[in-house]
Write a protein that holds these residues in place. Structure first.
Motif, PDB file in Angstrom:
ATOM      1  N   THR A  79       0.834  -1.202   0.000  1.00 21.76           N
ATOM      2  CA  THR A  79       0.000   0.000   0.000  1.00 21.76           C
ATOM      3  C   THR A  79       0.869   1.252   0.000  1.00 21.76           C
ATOM      4  OG1 THR A  79      -1.434  -1.285   1.437  1.00 21.76           O
ATOM      5  CG2 THR A  79      -1.995   1.026   1.084  1.00 21.76           C
ATOM      6  N   ILE A  80       1.909   1.248   0.840  1.00 20.44           N
ATOM      7  CA  ILE A  80       2.742   2.447   0.919  1.00 20.44           C
ATOM      8  C   ILE A  80       3.395   2.707  -0.431  1.00 20.44           C
ATOM      9  CG2 ILE A  80       4.694   3.532   2.082  1.00 20.44           C
ATOM     10  CD1 ILE A  80       4.108   1.845   4.522  1.00 20.44           C
ATOM     11  N   GLU A  81       3.887   1.630  -1.061  1.00 21.20           N
ATOM     12  CA  GLU A  81       4.500   1.809  -2.382  1.00 21.20           C
ATOM     13  C   GLU A  81       3.515   2.420  -3.358  1.00 21.20           C
ATOM     14  OE1 GLU A  81       5.858  -2.094  -3.344  1.00 21.20           O
ATOM     15  OE2 GLU A  81       7.505  -1.942  -1.903  1.00 21.20           O
ATOM     16  N   GLU A  82       2.279   1.951  -3.286  1.00 21.39           N
ATOM     17  CA  GLU A  82       1.282   2.462  -4.211  1.00 21.39           C
ATOM     18  C   GLU A  82       1.033   3.951  -3.947  1.00 21.39           C
ATOM     19  OE1 GLU A  82      -2.580   0.449  -4.246  1.00 21.39           O
ATOM     20  OE2 GLU A  82      -3.430   2.430  -4.669  1.00 21.39           O
ATOM     21  N   LEU A  83       0.939   4.294  -2.658  1.00 18.43           N
ATOM     22  CA  LEU A  83       0.667   5.693  -2.329  1.00 18.43           C
ATOM     23  C   LEU A  83       1.800   6.590  -2.824  1.00 18.43           C
ATOM     24  CD1 LEU A  83      -0.846   5.279   1.230  1.00 18.43           C
ATOM     25  CD2 LEU A  83      -2.049   5.681  -0.918  1.00 18.43           C
TER      26      LEU A  83
END
Lengths: 656, 825
Positions: free
Chosen positions: A407-411
């Motif tokens: 998720t963090i990578e996506e954000l």
């Protein structure tokens, strides 16, 4: 010698206001006022611009804007004397004005909170000391609410943890010392964190020096003033370093979210007029130029806790704000309707008319907060918000951090605001004792790719603060780390029950309601001192009877849990000379613990959700019949974004 | 004992009294006529200086040298200051008994503490060229009149900032005076200049002509409360007007052709004129009393009266205070006087005492108050006692009376009598004592080296005594001829158990006297670390000073020491000092960040702190104006780190930054008019995608090894932002997306292209049916939503859709519901 009075925020404000106006009165005639930008908020809290005008202030400039002109002969600078950058800036502006202007200017500098040796030296080196009249404006604590006193030191966080500059510790000590001189010594100083310890040591030291000092002649009730206070029970100092995690989480109280969305400074926030409409007074003006009025017009809003509606909303979990607004709206509606029935007696009508202004102001405030709440709601409904909140809560609950990485990578790939992303990374690092070296490097690369190479410096700064660490690295800690060198959230979560699964947001039973399930560690630490039975109950600590809990003081019996939190824990008792103590006792009669004040000092800043949680603790204490009052003091109010921004590099590569 | 009214005289409505304070004040040889005599306020010291312009008797070499002599009011010589610094144009006192000497060249010397030491400062503003003509002093400052009629004012002596006032006309000034800032309407000093027939009022901003026609005025006097002005006209008249010149209050004709030597106010109700040996006291409505003397009289004005000084006597002329009038006035039949009477009867054991008390019982408390206050105003100890006894008697009859004031008054009188004693020579009136405050009185006694009395009074009044001890010890250090060790021993022994004694001050006195070793030794006894610092610095004990500053925790002080050290020491030794002290180096670092990066570089180099050093170079690179320069700095930065093993990431990041800058530079040249520098890798890609340079974007992504997912996100965002619908449609035909298809749907929906968004819904296979139905609804495609529900055989969903649907959608849903129902059957 009167008994020690309770700490009153309105007294402090009034005193600060009067001394500022007195200083201004001392400058004869009209004057231009040059303010350090960071002081605009605090000063605005104290005096209205119209009052300043009554005292001869013609125009107000910001020091940072470099636009001071020569329209007045008298020029008054109001700035903090601790900062050499500001001092040099003032010197430069004085020199510039002197060169360019025809008028023979008179310069005045009011240093806040004191005139420093360094400022004198720098001004002298710049050759302007001889021609400026220098005064001190001893402004320390700014009352933000009845129970919140802030030093409003904007840079305190960066100074303390990034640059390791202890000046805010010293200024805090000075301010607390003044409180002690007025209200008596804190009978007990308990605290957590290395800087907190430093502050406590400074307080003890200053007390010694004061009783050895010649200064005591002008304190008035000198030698008896420094006996343990009869109105204050204790001082609790919490070092932000012990709990970096809490402010990194998204605050879920109403005021907390307002701060997250709009940022609040010194109780003021600027909000786009498209959300709340133009200021009521400026309607006519607007009318004539409405066509030209740009979309991005901002309006300054004062968030006043004296407003009854705001004070009910301020600490509520945002989930309950809608219903509250709803009830108020319906009540207002009802009171209008019922009164508007025509066949009323004259006297009833008179009553109604008398209440009208109250209704109107309430209506205005209702309108304002409904629009604000709507805007906040929009923000919280956005997908990005729920994604990052989910990550936060998973990390806080102790889920495997690597499960959140996707998720963090996506954000990051979606280019969410940098502070939002860094908050998540830092939160993970702080809560799970660092990030694995390989993963951390990957994240750093992503950040640099997504937000620009200048953030090489940002990341370095975050590492220096200790917000980003390599697991098992020199600062990372992990299981092998010495207790106290870093906060071990795994044990803290267990021993202090940081995660509360069942949270009732409308009638909260635990401080965890401010983050909908996560209880701020810093507040739990305060509870360890003030609400021992509550914490013991939560952590299911067996074998401790209620009676021993009642008798134990300081950190007892939670030393083990507290040891797992970063920084030293300490507990000092301040005693006075026996004779003086007895005299004081006789004077005050046998006042018990009722109505005593506990001062909680957050060194390095406090966030609004923590204030809400502490108020909740205070309310519970009152309900228990202990009658204690909590007063929250801090170096400044922080938010997660603010903390991150203290590290963010603002410059970027450009061809000039 | 003479009645106190013996020296009273009636003037208009009130009474004035002339109290003889001291006799045989000065040496009979001293001809006061040829001297300037200036007295400090609140019965302070008197400075005497021989007039330069007058001829004087030659009395041998000894007295030929000019001196300024400071005497007590009783004529005791306190100090003699040798004077050889030029022509004195202004001699005056401040409220705290600093002697100000202004010379013609505009130099002001502030003699503090009745010592011979002074602090000089210069008036500036042309004082040097035009010369000072004369000065007028008030409690905390003064105004100097220059040769060109310019006025320069100084409002404080601790940090004198001479300021020039508005420019008055340049005609000759006949006489002048000032209204002190405490009493002027504007709260800053105002100057009255008698020029020609009129008077000009000058303050900081303007000079205003008051348009009078009765001048020229030979003397101007301002009453102590600043409300009235007395003017002496050329034809021998005294006019009293309000200070705004609106009302004339009184006029008095002196009938003398010769103009007086001096004009002073006596309180706020009367004016005193003095000729050489004649004094007129002029009251309201032209009333006057005349006094005659044998020799020359000087007037010294004070807040509540005037001291008259001849070489023989020192007298105090004042309006009789109300309380004293109440008690003693000849015709008085007042309650307080009866109380005094009753007390006398009691003394004589006469029963009349009780009769009188019963008579005045109803007003007794007031009478007690007045007797008590009258006692305060009395100089004769006999009458003080009598009045206090009366008050005490009255008090004992009253049932309820708060004795605090009475006790205070007894204490005050003891103190007053003590300092009025001729050997001390401070003839304070009660009023003056109140205004001076006990603390300042103790300070004055200390300055006169009357330590014992000062201590006794401080203990008696429960005041801090530390400054007295410090003064004593400093004096000891300066004057004592004993060896240093024994001085130290004596001082320490005497002061050991005293709270609050500042050893730092004593040590400084020792140091100033050149006794460095003694200073060091004494400094060790100073409990406040911060206080020791400045002296340690001047004693060149740098490291100790730094340590003490750190100990005090005061960052300002630490920084102050650091600045001092940096200026003084070579860089290497400076670093050597700060290195082991983390607080000091942190402060150096944080302050150097914005103004001295070179120092910082040296510091990091010295400490081998490579990461910080490299970061510093990165931030310098940010400040460079050209790409070449930026890359150069970055190269330096990565070189600095190249040796260290665990900084691989940092090195790579910095190298990649150089690569990025080069790429962007090249792109900017290729694609005219677009700017890339300052953007991140992702932003660069995004911008390329948006402008349709998808090939170039792909190259940048592969060059910088952008992860696949990020690549997709960037492409998606870029295409949506630029509204490249066809390309997006093209992408939808791809089989698999590493980021799923939902983001495509969301982005397109947000961009408002519901049609295209809809095409992605069927691809979101990982989502539940309900979610997909919602997605269709969001696109406004009710029919497709219905079909989705039908496929899943979800009746409830269909029903809820029916509620939402309108128009054709509704019929469509209806149809689907029926279809489902049939299907079930």
């Amino acid at each position: 010698m009167a008994p020690h009075a309770a700490i009153g925020s309105s007294d402090i404000a009034e005193k600060a206001r009067r001394s500022l106006l007195q200083l201004l009165e001392g400058v004869r005639g009209k004057k231009n006022l040059v303010l350090e930008k960071a002081l605009a908020g605090p000063i605005n809290l104290l005096v209205k611009v119209s009052t300043l005008q009554e005292y001869g202030v013609e125009k107000i400039f910001f020091l940072e804007n470099h636009n001071l002109n020569s329209s007045q002969r008298n020029v008054v600078f109001l700035a903090r004397g601790e900062n050499s950058k500001i001092v040099l800036e003032i010197a430069a502006q004085i020199k510039k004005l002197r060169q360019e202007s025809q008028t023979d200017h008179e310069f005045f500098i009011f240093w806040i909170p004191r005139r420093t040796l360094v400022s004198d030296q720098l001004l002298e080196a710049e050759g302007v000391l001889g021609e400026t009249s220098i005064f001190e404006y001893p402004l320390h604590f700014m009352p933000l609410a009845d129970d919140v006193l802030s030093l409003e030191l904007e840079d305190a966080f960066g100074d303390l943890y990034l640059r390791k500059d202890p000046k805010s510790v010293f200024l805090s000590a000075k301010a607390l010392m003044l409180l002690q001189q007025q209200h008596g010594l804190f009978p007990r100083i308990t605290g957590k964190g290395d800087n907190a310890k430093r502050l406590a040591d400074l307080l003890l030291r200053m007390r010694q020096e004061l009783s050895a000092g010649e200064d005591n002649a002008d304190v008035g009730n000198s030698f008896l003033g420094l006996t343990p206070s009869s109105s204050i029970e204790s001082l609790i100092i919490i070092d932000r370093e012990s709990d970096f995690a809490t402010p990194l989480m998204t605050q879920l109280t109403y005021e907390g979210l307002l701060d997250e969305v709009f940022t609040i400074q010194s109780n003021q926030t600027e909000i786009d007029t498209s959300i709340i409409g133009p200021a009521p007074g400026s309607q006519q003006q607007q009318g004539s130029q409405s066509a030209a009025a740009p979309q991005g017009l901002k309006r300054k809003i004062q968030l006043d806790q004296k407003d009854p509606l705001y004070s009910t909303l301020v600490d509520a979990n945002f989930a309950t704000v809608g219903p509250i607004l709803n009830t108020v709206a319906r009540r207002l509606q009802a009171s209008y309707d019922s009164k508007q029935i025509a066949n009323k007696g004259i006297s009833e009508l008179k009553d109604f008319v008398a209440k009208l202004p109250g209704f109107q102001s309430e209506q205005g405030s209702l309108k304002l907060h409904t629009s604000l709440a709507e805007e906040v709601k929009k923000y919280t409904m956005a997908e990005q918000f729920s994604r990052s909140l989910e990550v936060q809560q998973n990390i806080a609950a102790g889920a495997d951090p690597s499960s959140q990485h996707e998720t963090i990578e996506e954000l990051i790939a979606r280019a969410l605001p940098l502070p939002t992303v860094l908050r998540l990374l830092c939160l993970e690092s702080v809560m799970s004792a660092g990030i694995k070296a390989k993963e951390l490097d990957a994240f750093k690369r992503d950040i640099i790719h997504a937000y620009g190479p200048q953030h090489i410096l940002t990341l370095s700064a975050l590492e220096k603060i200790g917000l980003l660490t390599v697991r098992g690295g020199p600062l990372g800690g992990g299981a092998s780390a010495k207790p106290g060198s870093t906060t071990n959230f795994n044990t803290a979560r267990k021993h202090l029950k940081l995660i509360v699964d069942e949270v009732n947001e409308s009638t909260p039973e635990d401080v965890a309601y401010v983050y909908s399930g996560y209880a701020p560690l810093s507040v739990r630490l305060v509870q360890c001192i003030l609400q021992k039975s509550v914490v013991a109950g939560l952590a299911e600590k067996r074998g401790v009877s209620a009676s021993t809990l009642g008798l134990s003081t300081g950190w007892k019996p939670f030393e083990d849990a507290v040891k797992q939190v970063r920084g030293v824990a300490f507990d000092e008792v301040q005693r006075g000379e026996e004779k003086a103590v007895r005299a004081r006792q006789i004077l005050n009669g046998s006042a018990g613990a009722e109505g005593k004040t506990v001062v909680v000092f957050y060194l390095g800043g406090i966030c609004r959700a923590e204030i809400a949680a502490l108020r909740f603790v205070g309310k519970k204490l009152r309900e228990e019949g202990k009658g204690r009052r909590l007063v929250i003091c801090t170096t400044g109010i922080v938010s997660g974004d603010g903390i991150i921004k203290s590290a963010v590099e603002e410059g970027k590569f450009e061809v000039k | 004992m003479p009645k106190p009214t013996a020296d009273w005289e009636r003037l208009d409505q009130g009474y004035y009294r002339k109290v003889q304070l001291y006799t045989s004040v000065f040496d009979q040889d001293l001809d006061l006529e040829n001297h300037h005599v200036v007295g400090a306020p609140y019965s302070g010291a008197v400075a005497i200086y021989r007039k330069e312009e007058n001829l004087h008797l030659y009395r041998g070499i000894q007295s030929a040298k000019p001196t300024i002599d400071l005497y007590s009011c009783a004529g005791k010589l306190l100090r003699r200051i040798n004077w050889d610094k030029g022509s004195i144009k202004g001699l005056g006192w401040s409220e705290d008994e600093k002697l100000l000497v202004v010379t013609e060249d505009g130099t002001v010397r502030v003699y503090y503490g009745l010592q011979g030491d002074f602090i000089p400062f210069s008036l500036g503003h042309g004082a040097e060229e035009h010369g000072v003509k004369s000065c007028r002093f008030y409690s905390s400052g003064f105004v100097a009149l220059l040769g060109n009629n310019h006025l320069v004012t100084v409002s404080r002596y601790d940090e004198p900032r001479p300021k020039i006032l508005a420019t008055p006309p340049s005609e000759p000034v006949i006489s002048w005076n000032i209204i002190s800032p405490a009493y002027s309407l504007s709260r800053s000093v105002e100057v009255l200049l008698a020029i020609g027939e009129t008077i000009h009022v000058v303050d900081a901003t303007e000079s205003e002509d008051r348009m009078l026609q009765n001048g020229p005025f030979k003397h101007l006097g301002v009453s102590p409360n600043g409300k009235y002005i007395a003017m002496y006209t050329d034809d021998g008249k005294v006019w009293v007007v309000t200070s705004d010149f609106q009302n004339k209050l009184s006029e008095y004709d002196s009938n003398t052709a010769m103009s007086p030597k001096d004009l002073q106010w006596c309180g706020n109700d009367a004016v005193v004129l003095s000729w050489e040996d004649e004094v007129h006291l002029v009251g309201p409505n032209g009333s006057a009393i005349k006094y005659f003397y044998d020799d020359f009289v000087h007037l010294i004005s004070d807040v509540d009266g005037v001291r008259l000084l001849t070489s023989d006597v020192c007298e105090f002329l004042q309006k009789v205070p109300n309380a004293s009038q109440e008690v003693f006035r000849l015709t008085s039949d007042t309650v307080p006087s009866k109380l005094l009477d009753a007390a006398e009867h009691l003394e004589k054991k006469s029963p009349k005492a009780d009769d009188i008390i019963q008579q005045i019982r109803s007003n007794l408390d007031e009478a007690v108050d007045i007797c008590m206050r009258a006692a305060g105003h009395e100089y004769s100890i006999h009458w003080q006692k009598a009045l206090l006894r009366a008050a005490s008697f009255g008090k004992s009859v009253l049932d309820l009376y708060n004795s605090d004031d009475y006790v205070d008054m007894c204490e005050t009188l003891r103190v007053l009598n003590g300092v009025r004693f001729y050997a001390i020579g401070i003839p304070l009136s009660y009023e003056q004592y109140r205004r001076l405050t006990p603390e300042k009185l103790v300070e004055r006694l200390t300055n006169r080296h009357e330590y014992l009395l000062a201590l006794k009074i401080s203990q008696y009044l429960r005041l801090p005594t530390d400054s007295i001890y410090v003064h004593w010890a400093s004096q000891k250090v300066r004057a004592s001829s004993e060896d240093e060790e024994s001085i130290c021993r004596i001082i320490v022994k005497r002061l050991e158990d005293k709270n609050g004694v500042s050893f730092e001050k004593i040590a400084r006195a020792a140091y100033d006297e050149g006794r460095a070793r003694l200073a060091t030794e004494l400094l060790n006894y100073e409990p406040r670390a911060g206080k020791q610092v400045p002296l340690l610095l001047s004693m060149k004990e740098d490291t100790i000073a730094l340590d003490k500053a750190i100990e005090s925790g005061d960052t300002d002080l630490i920084f102050y020491v650091l600045l001092h050290l940096k200026k003084k020491l070579p860089l290497a030794s400076f670093f050597r000092i700060i290195n082991p002290r983390p607080v000091a180096s942190a402060l150096v670092e944080s302050s150097a960040l914005h103004n001295d990066t070179e120092l910082l570089k040296d510091l990091y180099y010295q400490d081998d702190r490579r990461i910080e050093g490299a970061n510093l170079l990165v931030s310098e690179a940010l400040a460079q104006p050209t790409v070449v320069a930026q890359i150069d700095k970055l190269k330096l930065s990565s070189k600095l780190l190249s040796d260290s093993k665990n900084q691989q990431f940092q090195v790579k990041a910095i190298n990649e930054t150089q690569q990025l800058l080069r790429t962007q530079d090249a792109l900017e040249k290729e694609l005219d008019g677009s700017s890339f520098i300052g953007k991140s890798v992702n932003e660069t890609v995004l911008s390329l995608v948006k402008n349709g340079h998808s090939k170039r974007a792909a190259k940048v992504m592969s060059d910088f090894k952008v992860p696949e997912k990020t690549q997709w996100w960037l492409r998606l965002r870029g295409l949506v932002q630029a509204r490249y619908w066809t390309e997006l449609e093209e992408m939808s035909k791809t089989k698999k997306s590493p980021i799923g298809w939902e983001p495509f749907f969301n982005a397109l929906l947000a961009a408002g292209n519901t049609r295209l968004a809809g095409t992605f819904i069927p691809k979101c296979t990982s989502l539940s049916v309900g979610e997909r139905i919602d997605m269709w609804v969001k696109c406004g495609m009710i029919k497709q939503a219905g079909e989705e529900a039908l496929k899943a055989k979800d009746m409830a969903a269909l029903e809820s859709l029916r509620a939402k649907a309108t128009g054709t959608g509704a019929t469509e849903i209806e149809r689907l519901i029926n279809q489902l129902k049939q299907g079930r059957r």
